[in-house]
Write a protein that holds these residues in place. Structure first.
Motif, short mmCIF file in Angstrom:
data_model
loop_
_atom_site.label_atom_id
_atom_site.label_comp_id
_atom_site.label_asym_id
_atom_site.label_seq_id
_atom_site.Cartn_x
_atom_site.Cartn_y
_atom_site.Cartn_z
N ILE A 83 0.82 -1.19 0.00
CA ILE A 83 0.00 0.00 0.00
C ILE A 83 0.87 1.26 0.00
N GLN A 84 2.13 1.14 0.43
CA GLN A 84 3.06 2.26 0.41
C GLN A 84 3.82 2.36 -0.90
N GLY A 85 3.57 1.43 -1.81
CA GLY A 85 4.16 1.48 -3.14
C GLY A 85 5.44 0.67 -3.27
N GLY A 86 5.82 0.44 -4.52
CA GLY A 86 7.09 -0.22 -4.80
C GLY A 86 7.03 -1.71 -5.07
N TYR A 87 5.90 -2.35 -4.75
CA TYR A 87 5.80 -3.79 -4.96
C TYR A 87 4.37 -4.20 -5.28
N GLY A 88 4.24 -5.14 -6.19
CA GLY A 88 2.95 -5.69 -6.55
C GLY A 88 3.08 -6.56 -7.78
N LYS A 89 2.37 -7.67 -7.79
CA LYS A 89 2.43 -8.58 -8.93
C LYS A 89 1.02 -8.90 -9.42
N VAL A 90 0.92 -9.03 -10.72
CA VAL A 90 -0.39 -9.30 -11.33
C VAL A 90 -0.96 -10.61 -10.84
N ILE A 91 -0.14 -11.65 -10.76
CA ILE A 91 -0.65 -12.97 -10.38
C ILE A 91 -1.23 -12.95 -8.97
N GLY A 92 -0.64 -12.16 -8.08
CA GLY A 92 -1.16 -12.04 -6.73
C GLY A 92 -2.54 -11.40 -6.72
N THR A 93 -2.71 -10.36 -7.51
CA THR A 93 -4.01 -9.71 -7.60
C THR A 93 -5.05 -10.64 -8.22
N VAL A 94 -4.65 -11.41 -9.22
CA VAL A 94 -5.57 -12.37 -9.85
C VAL A 94 -6.02 -13.41 -8.82
N TYR A 95 -5.08 -13.92 -8.03
CA TYR A 95 -5.45 -14.88 -6.97
C TYR A 95 -6.41 -14.25 -5.97
N ALA A 96 -6.13 -12.99 -5.58
CA ALA A 96 -6.98 -12.31 -4.60
C ALA A 96 -8.39 -12.09 -5.14
N VAL A 97 -8.48 -11.73 -6.41
CA VAL A 97 -9.80 -11.57 -7.04
C VAL A 97 -10.56 -12.89 -7.00
N GLY A 98 -9.86 -13.98 -7.28
CA GLY A 98 -10.48 -15.31 -7.22
C GLY A 98 -10.97 -15.63 -5.82
N ILE A 99 -10.19 -15.27 -4.81
CA ILE A 99 -10.58 -15.53 -3.41
C ILE A 99 -11.83 -14.75 -3.04
N PHE A 100 -11.87 -13.46 -3.40
CA PHE A 100 -13.05 -12.65 -3.12
C PHE A 100 -14.28 -13.17 -3.85
N GLN A 101 -14.08 -13.65 -5.07
CA GLN A 101 -15.20 -14.18 -5.83
C GLN A 101 -15.74 -15.45 -5.19
N LEU A 102 -14.85 -16.29 -4.69
CA LEU A 102 -15.27 -17.51 -4.01
C LEU A 102 -16.04 -17.19 -2.73
N ILE A 103 -15.52 -16.23 -1.96
CA ILE A 103 -16.20 -15.83 -0.72
C ILE A 103 -17.60 -15.29 -1.02
N SER A 104 -17.69 -14.40 -1.99
CA SER A 104 -18.97 -13.79 -2.33
C SER A 104 -19.96 -14.84 -2.82
N SER A 105 -19.51 -15.71 -3.70
CA SER A 105 -20.40 -16.74 -4.25
C SER A 105 -20.85 -17.73 -3.18
N GLY A 106 -19.90 -18.17 -2.35
CA GLY A 106 -20.22 -19.14 -1.31
C GLY A 106 -21.20 -18.60 -0.30
N LEU A 107 -20.99 -17.36 0.14
CA LEU A 107 -21.88 -16.76 1.13
C LEU A 107 -23.27 -16.49 0.54
N ASN A 108 -23.30 -16.12 -0.73
CA ASN A 108 -24.61 -15.92 -1.37
C ASN A 108 -25.39 -17.22 -1.44
N LEU A 109 -24.70 -18.32 -1.75
CA LEU A 109 -25.38 -19.62 -1.80
C LEU A 109 -25.89 -20.05 -0.43
N LEU A 110 -25.20 -19.60 0.62
CA LEU A 110 -25.63 -19.92 1.98
C LEU A 110 -26.74 -18.98 2.48
N GLY A 111 -27.12 -18.04 1.64
CA GLY A 111 -28.20 -17.13 2.01
C GLY A 111 -27.76 -15.99 2.90
N THR A 112 -26.47 -15.70 2.91
CA THR A 112 -25.95 -14.62 3.75
C THR A 112 -26.36 -13.26 3.17
#
Length: 323
Positions: free
Chosen positions: A257-286
């Protein structure tokens, strides 16, 4: 052994294992998670979020932030929608949207790179500006009435793979190549690490930052095309829920967050994690509000972990220098 240690300690590889483990847990304990309908929904929802997260990641690497990200995408989408509803050809409408996004990116880039205004201040102001322009154009209504060919972009598929997902993967590859294999990409990382040293090394920091916000504008236009095509409409709050989520995905993906480091693959993995969380919780009726709260909690926890990790690393470096 050294290679294994590197793999084990890599933030990005750790996230990859977390993503895989989370997918397995969801598959085992969430009803209908592996159903064809749910998998299809996740594949169609992920690209727009992923592209906006990559745009945010590039900005954060330079030690900046873009609070106008989703509002610029909404403005671009509104202009594309209005052009299409007025009878413009699809390429012409997209060019109008791209022009709007680029002008917005130039506005942010000019004040940040040339004038030297703080990114959080100028993008906060431009966020309100872009939202107001969209509101003035639409009068608070949604714009719809697109040709069937346009709707294919966000809803069509090549075999079982959505076209929008292929676009996202292409954008991810291009972004990774630009950051890792170009002079501009090296300048982006250096500007985030030490802008003064970057300037004295002969790199035009102003040009680097200006191009960062222009590239972010390009990505928001791509996301706008996908969103308007998938929803078959455009409105003022198009994609607004992705603003803080894109910050969270970039940070969770390992971007400093202070700059100088970041990788595309890491962001892609994180997007996948958030998508899994959102989808899973929606299926559980959250409730959706709880999902948003959880995203905020994850962002705070990751920021705290990165803060203490950086402090520990600084202490080790200081102790090593003293020894």
């Amino acid at each position: 052994m050294k290679l294994l240690k590197t793999i084990r300690l890599s933030k990005e590889n750790t996230l990859g294992f977390v993503l895989l483990g989370m997918f397995l847990l969801m598959a085992l304990f969430v009803p209908n998670f592996l159903s064809a309908g749910n998998i299809k929904n996740m594949m169609f929802q992920l690209p727009e979020f992923g592209i906006l997260s990559l745009a945010m990641m590039v900005v954060i690497i330079t030690s900046g932030i873009d609070l106008s990200l989703t509002y610029r995408a909404a403005l671009s989408g509104v202009i594309i929608a209005m052009a299409l509803s007025a009878g413009a050809a699809i390429p012409v409408a997209i060019m109008f949207g791209l022009l709007a996004a680029v002008l917005c990116g130039l506005l942010n880039g000019f004040f940040i790179a040339i004038v030297g205004v703080s990114p959080i201040l100028i993008t906060l102001g431009s966020m309100i500006l872009f939202e107001s322009i969209s509101l003035g154009l639409t009068k608070g209504n949604s714009v719809s009435g697109f040709p069937p060919e346009y709707r294919v972009i966000g809803n069509g598929a090549v075999g079982a793979v959505p076209i929008s997902l292929l676009i996202f993967l292409l954008v991810a590859v291009i972004t990774a190549m630009l950051l890792n294999r170009t002079k501009w990409g090296r300048g982006v990382y250096m500007a985030g690490s030490n802008p003064v040293a970057t300037l004295f090394s002969g790199i035009n920091t102003k040009r680097v930052l200006l191009l960062v916000y222009l590239y972010g504008a390009l990505l928001t236009c791509v996301a706008a095309v996908i969103m308007t095509s998938r929803y078959n409409s455009a409105r003022v709050d198009l994609g607004s829920s992705y603003l803080l989520q894109s910050v969270a995905a970039a940070v969770l993906g390992g971007t400093n967050i202070q700059g100088g480091y970041g990788k595309v693959i890491g962001t892609v993995y994180a997007v996948g994690i958030f998508q899994l969380i959102s989808s899973g919780l929606n299926l559980l009726g959250t409730p959706r509000t709880f999902v948003s709260v959880l995203m905020g909690v994850i962002l705070i926890l990751v920021l705290m972990m990165n803060y203490y990790y950086d402090k520990l690393a600084d202490k080790k470096e200081t102790a090593g220098a003293a020894a």
